[in-house]
Write a protein that holds these residues in place. Structure first.
Motif, PDB file in Angstrom:
ATOM      1  N   ASN A 177       0.806  -1.230   0.000  1.00 55.85           N
ATOM      2  CA  ASN A 177       0.000   0.000   0.000  1.00 55.85           C
ATOM      3  C   ASN A 177       0.835   1.274   0.000  1.00 55.85           C
ATOM      4  OD1 ASN A 177      -2.424  -1.257  -0.049  1.00 55.85           O
ATOM      5  ND2 ASN A 177      -3.054  -0.683   2.012  1.00 55.85           N
ATOM      6  N   HIS A 183      -4.969   2.770  -5.830  1.00 52.67           N
ATOM      7  CA  HIS A 183      -5.959   2.069  -4.994  1.00 52.67           C
ATOM      8  C   HIS A 183      -6.677   3.028  -4.053  1.00 52.67           C
ATOM      9  CE1 HIS A 183      -3.879   1.885  -1.096  1.00 52.67           C
ATOM     10  NE2 HIS A 183      -4.866   1.144  -0.624  1.00 52.67           N
ATOM     11  N   HIS A 188     -10.427   3.240  -1.548  1.00 52.38           N
ATOM     12  CA  HIS A 188     -10.720   4.123  -0.407  1.00 52.38           C
ATOM     13  C   HIS A 188     -11.491   5.380  -0.792  1.00 52.38           C
ATOM     14  CE1 HIS A 188      -8.255   1.466   1.874  1.00 52.38           C
ATOM     15  NE2 HIS A 188      -7.149   1.782   1.236  1.00 52.38           N
ATOM     16  N   ASP A 305      -9.308  -2.574   2.409  1.00 50.67           N
ATOM     17  CA  ASP A 305      -8.090  -3.262   1.950  1.00 50.67           C
ATOM     18  C   ASP A 305      -8.192  -4.759   2.178  1.00 50.67           C
ATOM     19  OD1 ASP A 305      -6.355  -1.187   1.032  1.00 50.67           O
ATOM     20  OD2 ASP A 305      -6.002  -0.592   3.110  1.00 50.67           O
TER      21      ASP A 305
HETATM   22 FE   LIG Z   1      -5.337   0.706   1.340  1.00 48.73          FE
END
Ligand SMILES: [Fe+2]
Ligand code: FES
Lengths: 397, 97
Positions: A177, A183, A188, A305
């Protein structure tokens, strides 16, 4: 097209799952808040493929040993604290924080070899950190995470702390991450507007500025929330994330700890804590409430996640586009913790800087969000005209 | 002891492409440091330091606050920008690397 280019354009890309490491990372790992071990009882913590026993002694020091008694394998976490030692529930052998058996009440003497695995402990920011190294090295105090000035005093709220066991993923998924710019939008629901990484030595940082997506809820904030985030891994498993949150012009300083303990070859325990710098003119209770709200928001983010990790496959050979972050360099950095100290390659620790180009991504994302909002407006209007005249039946979900 | 071992030799080539390919040496205009630079686009920059170059940079030597590592050395940044202006660092990516 040249042969090479033709070959590249027609060859099917295979996923290389690789094989997971045979060891757990070298470095400082957080077991949780110190106060959670302060009740005079032994506590069991799953870690490093086994179980640890953690207790506080009469001096107030925290001790950590392997959870299983070297006599006949009794579970020390189910024993009791007697004086400064942990006593085994099976035959009452007493183990000290230094790893030595201090007494066997029914025996004339203690065997000289009665020594168990101990984990060196440091208390940092009210948390219990232990040093783990399969090579058995002395704890490296120089690479401890820093102390957070003001945290633990009246300036900041108390830690809001959460524990989340993750099964079915190696903890490197979490590490990835650090470099994964895109992402944040898809998982998110936020726009990263600027994104930069710096890796050096045992430290890896992500600098990000972002704002919430107006077409989604339940992500990192909404359209009126601007985040400036500096997130640094100090070693393999302990991240401090300094966040400056601007919500409708109201600025808050938030510190998020994101740490994990590997428990098995494809499982780990995620722990995260939040503290908020108490804004001026706000009473303690409200400040604590704000802190709890942020904990819920970031906790929700972790679960987003987790859902991805649980369903994805491991990939040794990610295929990247120009807008992606430096996944390979990050993993090269992360490898140092799985390598004997003597074999750590300078390439793993040399300084590396990477500025992600977010311009193309933001262009596209703004268009997409605008389309989503326009579609939603039409749908809302249609729903209203259907509803007209019918009794209002509404739920909050 | 091995860790995260790839099962395909192509992966080793990927590792090389993404971490080492296309790095252009840029020397600092103010000190002896030389770094590897790659620019996939106008706004992207990748800078690989070596231990030697890191040790030669007086700017980093002056910084004692741990969190100050965030910013690159301004002299090196200026040197990279100059190299880009002079066309010594090509702008544009190959196939994603
Ligand atoms: Fe994340
Ligand atoms: S197994 Fe622990 S005292 Fe016997």
């Amino acid at each position: 097209m040249s042969d090479v280019a033709t070959d590249r354009a027609t060859k099917v890309r295979a996923l290389d799952h690789g094989t997971p490491p045979e060891r757990f990372a070298r470095g400082w790992h957080c077991l949780g808040l110190k106060e959670s071990f302060a009740d005079g009882k032994p506590h069991g913590i799953d870690a490093f493929g086994g179980k640890l026993v953690v207790w506080q002694d009469t001096r107030g020091d925290i001790n950590v040993l392997d959870g299983y008694c070297r006599h006949m394998g009794g579970d020390l976490t189910q024993g009791s604290v007697k004086g400064d030692e942990v006593a085994c529930p099976f035959h009452d052998w007493r183990w000290g924080g230094d790893g030595k058996c201090k007494a066997i009440p029914y025996a004339r003497r203690v065997p000289l070899r009665a020594r168990t695995q101990r984990y060196p402990v440091v208390i940092r920011n009210d948390q219990v950190l232990v040093w783990h190294d399969t090579e058995g090295s002395a704890p490296d105090l120089d690479i401890l995470p820093p102390e957070l000035p003001g945290v633990g005093t009246d300036e900041y709220t108390d830690w809001t702390w959460a524990v989340e066991p993750i099964v079915g993923s190696h903890c490197r998924e979490l590490i990835d991450n650090v470099v994964d710019m895109a992402h944040f939008y898809y998982v998110h629901f936020s726009f990263p507007t600027s994104f930069r990484n710096v890796f050096e030595g045992t430290v890896a940082t992500q600098y990000m500025e972002s704002k919430g997506r107006p077409d989604k809820t339940g992500g990192y904030g909404d359209a009126e929330m601007f985040l400036k985030s500096e997130a640094t891994y100090f070693g393999p498993a302990y991240m401090i994330n300094w966040l400056q949150v601007d919500y409708k012009g109201f600025e808050t300083e938030v510190i998020l700890i994101n740490c994990h303990l590997p428990t098995g070859p494809d499982s780990f325990t995620l722990q995260y804590g939040i503290t908020v710098k108490k804004p001026e003119g706000i009473d303690d209770e409200t400040a604590q409430y704000i802190s709890k709200k942020y904990a819920e928001m970031f906790g929700g983010g972790f679960l987003q996640d987790v859902h991805i990790w649980k369903n994805k496959v491991p990939v040794q050979n990610p295929l990247l586009c120009e807008e992606d972050g430096p996944v390979y360099q990050l993993r090269r950095w992360y490898e140092q913790f799985y390598t004997d100290q003597a074999d750590v390659d300078p390439e793993m620790t040399n300084r590396f800087e990477f500025e992600v180009d977010t311009t193309k991504a933001n262009e596209y994302w703004h268009e997409e969000v605008a389309e989503n909002l326009a579609r939603k407006a039409v749908e809302d209007e249609a729903a209203e005209s259907v509803d007209a005249g019918s009794p209002p039946i509404m739920t909050g979900t | 002891m091995a860790s995260f071992v790839p099962t395909s030799s192509d992966t080793l080539e990927d590792q090389r492409l993404y971490t080492r390919a296309r790095l252009v040496d840029v020397a600092c205009l103010d000190c002896l440091a030389t770094v590897g630079v790659k620019k996939n686009s106008e706004h992207h920059t990748s800078i690989q330091w070596s231990a030697e170059a890191r040790g030669q940079c007086p700017e980093f030597a002056r910084r004692t606050d741990g969190r100050a590592v965030k910013y690159g050395c301004p002299r090196m940044i200026a040197s990279v920008e100059a190299a880009v202006r002079d066309g010594r660092v090509p702008i544009g990516a190959e196939d994603g690397y």
